[in-house]
Design a protein around this motif. Structure first.
Motif, short mmCIF file in Angstrom:
data_model
loop_
_atom_site.label_atom_id
_atom_site.label_comp_id
_atom_site.label_asym_id
_atom_site.label_seq_id
_atom_site.Cartn_x
_atom_site.Cartn_y
_atom_site.Cartn_z
N ARG A 57 -17.29 -4.80 -4.40
CA ARG A 57 -17.99 -3.97 -3.40
C ARG A 57 -19.38 -3.58 -3.89
N LEU A 58 -19.51 -3.31 -5.18
CA LEU A 58 -20.83 -2.97 -5.72
C LEU A 58 -21.80 -4.14 -5.57
N LEU A 59 -21.32 -5.35 -5.82
CA LEU A 59 -22.18 -6.53 -5.66
C LEU A 59 -22.52 -6.75 -4.18
N GLU A 60 -21.56 -6.50 -3.30
CA GLU A 60 -21.82 -6.65 -1.87
C GLU A 60 -22.88 -5.66 -1.39
N GLN A 61 -22.87 -4.45 -1.97
CA GLN A 61 -23.87 -3.46 -1.59
C GLN A 61 -25.27 -3.87 -2.02
N ARG A 62 -25.34 -4.77 -3.00
CA ARG A 62 -26.64 -5.26 -3.46
C ARG A 62 -27.07 -6.53 -2.73
N GLY A 63 -26.36 -6.87 -1.65
CA GLY A 63 -26.76 -7.98 -0.81
C GLY A 63 -26.14 -9.31 -1.14
N ARG A 66 -19.72 -11.82 -0.02
CA ARG A 66 -18.42 -11.52 -0.62
C ARG A 66 -17.87 -12.72 -1.41
N LEU A 67 -18.10 -13.94 -0.89
CA LEU A 67 -17.60 -15.12 -1.60
C LEU A 67 -18.21 -15.23 -2.99
N TRP A 68 -19.53 -15.05 -3.08
CA TRP A 68 -20.18 -15.13 -4.39
C TRP A 68 -19.79 -13.93 -5.26
N LEU A 170 -0.56 -12.44 -11.24
CA LEU A 170 -1.91 -12.97 -11.10
C LEU A 170 -2.15 -13.56 -9.72
N VAL A 171 -1.18 -14.33 -9.23
CA VAL A 171 -1.32 -14.94 -7.91
C VAL A 171 -1.36 -13.86 -6.83
N LEU A 172 -0.47 -12.87 -6.95
CA LEU A 172 -0.44 -11.78 -5.98
C LEU A 172 -1.74 -10.98 -6.01
N THR A 173 -2.32 -10.81 -7.19
CA THR A 173 -3.60 -10.10 -7.30
C THR A 173 -4.70 -10.85 -6.56
N VAL A 174 -4.74 -12.17 -6.74
CA VAL A 174 -5.75 -12.98 -6.06
C VAL A 174 -5.59 -12.88 -4.54
N PHE A 175 -4.37 -12.97 -4.06
CA PHE A 175 -4.14 -12.87 -2.62
C PHE A 175 -4.51 -11.49 -2.08
N LEU A 176 -4.24 -10.44 -2.86
CA LEU A 176 -4.58 -9.10 -2.42
C LEU A 176 -6.10 -8.91 -2.35
N VAL A 177 -6.82 -9.52 -3.29
CA VAL A 177 -8.27 -9.42 -3.25
C VAL A 177 -8.84 -10.11 -2.02
N PHE A 178 -8.29 -11.29 -1.68
CA PHE A 178 -8.83 -12.06 -0.56
C PHE A 178 -8.29 -11.59 0.79
#
Length: 350
Positions: A57-63, A66-68, A170-178
């Motif tokens: 979210r911090l990176l998204e606030q800097r423009g 989300r993918l990057w 780890l897999v569940l974490t990735v899915f929760l992030v996306f």
């Protein structure tokens, strides 16, 4: 229905709400226990997702898109995980093994030092009897180590006790992030308006900011304590420094850890134990009084009494994992209770 409820006396409204809340909480605990270790795995993955989503979210606030942002954060997380797995964790395990092997010898040395002190007190006609102190100290240190080892082992076995569970987390974490946004939106859509949005935002704010701030504090404290212990030529400096840093994730636990480590070192060298105690307290106070308020502010809003009660209940119901989530969970309950109180209890009668 709520209008009719508001006309009830205050004591009657409280008498209706409290038993229902207690019953629902008790049923929830029974349900969680019956689903273990799935619940522990899901909670662990959710906490990791909160930690990862915060810098995203911090990176998204800097423009940054989300993918990057997700890509950069995951690459950084993989680098940190590789460093921990290849360098830090083996070193800590090695120092822990060495400490366990040398601890009986340190306890024997400490007992001899206390015996010398007792003999000196007798020679000086001082009314000091250290026989029981020597025995109790050795027994309590043994019990503390056994208890801590049991708690940590149970936590590891219940969450990441196998390769399958590690991969699952780890897999569940990735899915929760996306896809976590859609998941939480679907779950909270069952709640009435405006609770479906207010409660969701409240939980995200408390959990995300709390664990992100605590993770930063733990990292800073681990690094600073390890450096100071290295300068002081403290044996097993990495193990002791990281242990103090990690226990700061649980309120008040780092103070107990500092005291325990100082006692352990005092068994072999009481001067070194005193130096470690003073240095750790100074660093801890700087961390608590200077760094922590800037990161957390009044995030929890909990009275220390309620904080201790929350930690006791969390530890009693879910062990180490319960201690980790007790504070933000209690903070959410407090905020919900304040909202309910302002809307339905303190609302002026017509």
């Amino acid at each position: 229905m709520f209008n009719a409820f508001n006309h009830f006396p205050y004591w009657l409204r409280l008498g209706i709400i409290f038993p229902l809340a207690f019953l629902n909480g008790w049923l929830l605990v029974l349900l969680i226990n019956s689903l273990e270790p799935l619940v522990s795995i899901f909670v662990t993955a959710t906490l990791l997702a909160f930690l990862i989503d915060f810098p995203i979210r911090l990176l998204e606030q800097r423009g940054i898109s989300r993918l990057w942002a997700v890509t950069l954060v995951f690459l950084m997380a993989l680098v940190i995980l590789a460093i921990l797995s290849l360098i830090l964790v083996p070193l800590i395990v090695q120092q822990l093994s060495e400490l366990i092997s040398v601890l009986p010898q340190w306890i024997e040395t400490g007992s001899q030092n206390l015996e010398y002190l007792r003999q000196w007190a007798i020679a000086q006609n001082l009314p000091i009897n250290l026989n029981e102190t020597i025995t109790q100290m050795a027994e309590r240190l043994t019990n503390i180590f056994q208890s801590l080892s049991s708690q940590v082992l149970n936590f590891i076995l219940s969450t990441i006790g196998s390769i399958f569970n590690i991969i699952f987390v780890l897999v569940l974490t990735v899915f929760l992030v996306f896809t976590g946004e859609n998941l939480w939106e679907g779950l909270f859509s069952w709640l009435p308006v405006p609770w479906n949005k207010d409660l969701r935002n409240l939980i995200r704010e408390k959990f995300e900011k709390y664990f992100a701030s605590q993770a930063i504090l733990a990292g800073i404290l681990s690094l600073s304590q390890t450096l100071i212990f290295t300068v002081l030529n403290v044996p097993y400096s990495v193990l002791f420094g990281v242990t103090i840093g990690l226990t700061t994730l649980i309120p008040y636990a780092s103070a107990l850890t500092i005291l325990l480590i100082s006692i352990i070192l005092s068994l072999e060298n009481w001067v070194l134990g005193l130096k470690v105690l003073i240095a750790a307290i100074i660093i801890g106070q700087i961390n608590d009084q200077v760094i922590a308020p800037r990161l957390m502010g009044g995030l929890t809003g909990l009275n220390p009494v309620w904080l201790i009660i929350a930690l006791f209940i969390g530890g009693k119901s879910a062990g180490i994992l319960g201690l980790l989530i007790a504070v933000p969970f209690a903070s959410v309950i407090k905020n919900v209770a304040d909202i309910l109180k302002s809307k339905y209890i303190n609302q002026p009668q017509n």
